[in-house]
Design a protein around this motif. Sequence first.
Motif, short mmCIF file in Angstrom:
data_model
loop_
_atom_site.label_atom_id
_atom_site.label_comp_id
_atom_site.label_asym_id
_atom_site.label_seq_id
_atom_site.Cartn_x
_atom_site.Cartn_y
_atom_site.Cartn_z
N HIS A 79 0.82 -1.21 0.00
CA HIS A 79 0.00 0.00 0.00
C HIS A 79 0.86 1.26 0.00
O HIS A 79 1.85 1.36 0.74
CB HIS A 79 -0.92 0.03 1.22
N GLY A 80 0.47 2.20 -0.84
CA GLY A 80 1.09 3.53 -0.84
C GLY A 80 0.02 4.58 -0.59
O GLY A 80 -1.01 4.31 0.03
N ARG A 81 0.26 5.78 -1.13
CA ARG A 81 -0.75 6.85 -1.06
C ARG A 81 -0.74 7.57 -2.40
O ARG A 81 0.28 8.15 -2.80
CB ARG A 81 -0.46 7.82 0.07
N ALA A 82 -1.87 7.48 -3.11
CA ALA A 82 -1.94 8.11 -4.42
C ALA A 82 -1.90 9.62 -4.30
O ALA A 82 -2.51 10.22 -3.40
CB ALA A 82 -3.23 7.69 -5.13
N ALA A 83 -1.14 10.25 -5.19
CA ALA A 83 -1.05 11.71 -5.20
C ALA A 83 -0.50 12.14 -6.56
O ALA A 83 0.05 11.34 -7.32
CB ALA A 83 -0.14 12.22 -4.08
N HIS A 84 -0.67 13.43 -6.85
CA HIS A 84 -0.11 13.99 -8.08
C HIS A 84 1.41 13.87 -8.03
O HIS A 84 2.03 14.00 -6.97
CB HIS A 84 -0.53 15.46 -8.20
#
Length: 397
Positions: A201-206
């Motif tokens: 798991h990561g964290r979606a971002a621009h």
Amino acid sequence: MSDGRTGGGAANTGAAYRTRSEELELLRDLIAIDSVNPALVPGGAGESRIADAVVAWLSPRGFECRRLETTPGRPSIVAIARGTGGGRSLMLNGHLDTVSLASYDGDGLAPVVRDGRLHGRGAYDMKSGLAAMMVAAAGAHGTPHRGDVVLALVADEEHASLGTEDVLEHVVTDGAVVVEPTGLDLVTSHRGFAWATVTVHGRAAHGSRPDLGVDAIAKAGRLLTAIDDLGARLAAGTRHPLLGTGSMHAGTITGGAEPSSYPGSCTVTIERRTIPGEDHLTFERELRGILDELARTDAAFTADLAITTHRGTFEAGVASEVAAAVGASFGEVTGREPARRGEPFWTDCALLAAAGIDTIMFGVDGGGAHAADEWVDLDSLIVVTATLERTIARYVG
């Protein structure tokens, strides 16, 4: 020798006999039937037609045939030659399905004999084994015998082994020979396997906001390195005398949506090949150890683990009476002892042995399993048929 199956070995069986042999004619007929596994090739013919054909061949030869079809369109056949009583029962196990015809170079349903070999889809894996076990069992049934002879002609071995699992719900014998191709060797062990899925798991971002994103693919890179390290340790670890060591590798990796975004997740599939003494629980402990260590050293690392598929190892007992019967029979036919070895891949032997059946694997020589040119050595077909017929008589009494 007039029948070619009474001893002397493959070297003494000539081309003139091979063109007349019952097993060769049966093998031709079986190859000509499309039995591509539909679980591997959508729209594949499946086992219905070939199941009908083996019943039509076995029934007039005194076999009680039962069709098992837990999965519609995927039949297996259990054919029993009843004994007079008081003897041990023996199963000969072989699969009806093949892999794709599209991957074969030419017409895989039109068998061709050339230079002592028969070419066609399934010639090696394993319609030659089907022909050998059917002819051998019919021959053995021509003489009174005490124990039952059971032919398990099963569906779906090339995918999920639904057929052998179905058969074991209805019949369990004292001994079994799986007639997969072995190059005339006696196979007494093989590896198991397990598959796992790890979702990191990561964290979606621009992509312009590293302060907001967590790169799941980069985190998975650390997992891949740890898997590679563990694979190296396994390769240097405890060795089985016939199978070597266990192994581990990453099979697939998927993650991310586009180059301009931090990926919110990354999924890795991992395969573990096991040796006796190892199983899917061994694999799960190893992976959890890796994940726990990664989380300990990196607070941003989180992942989920699931063991998705697993199959056990196989190892015949040192006092296997089936192995002794096949070895003695092979010696009578060829004048030599069969080599004993293990296989690196999984087979239905593991299912039979787990059901308490004394099991080994023995079959023809040839090549091209799943390949563009598949073939069986016809001398080896004669040797296997002769060996199986003698094994039946020796084991069931």
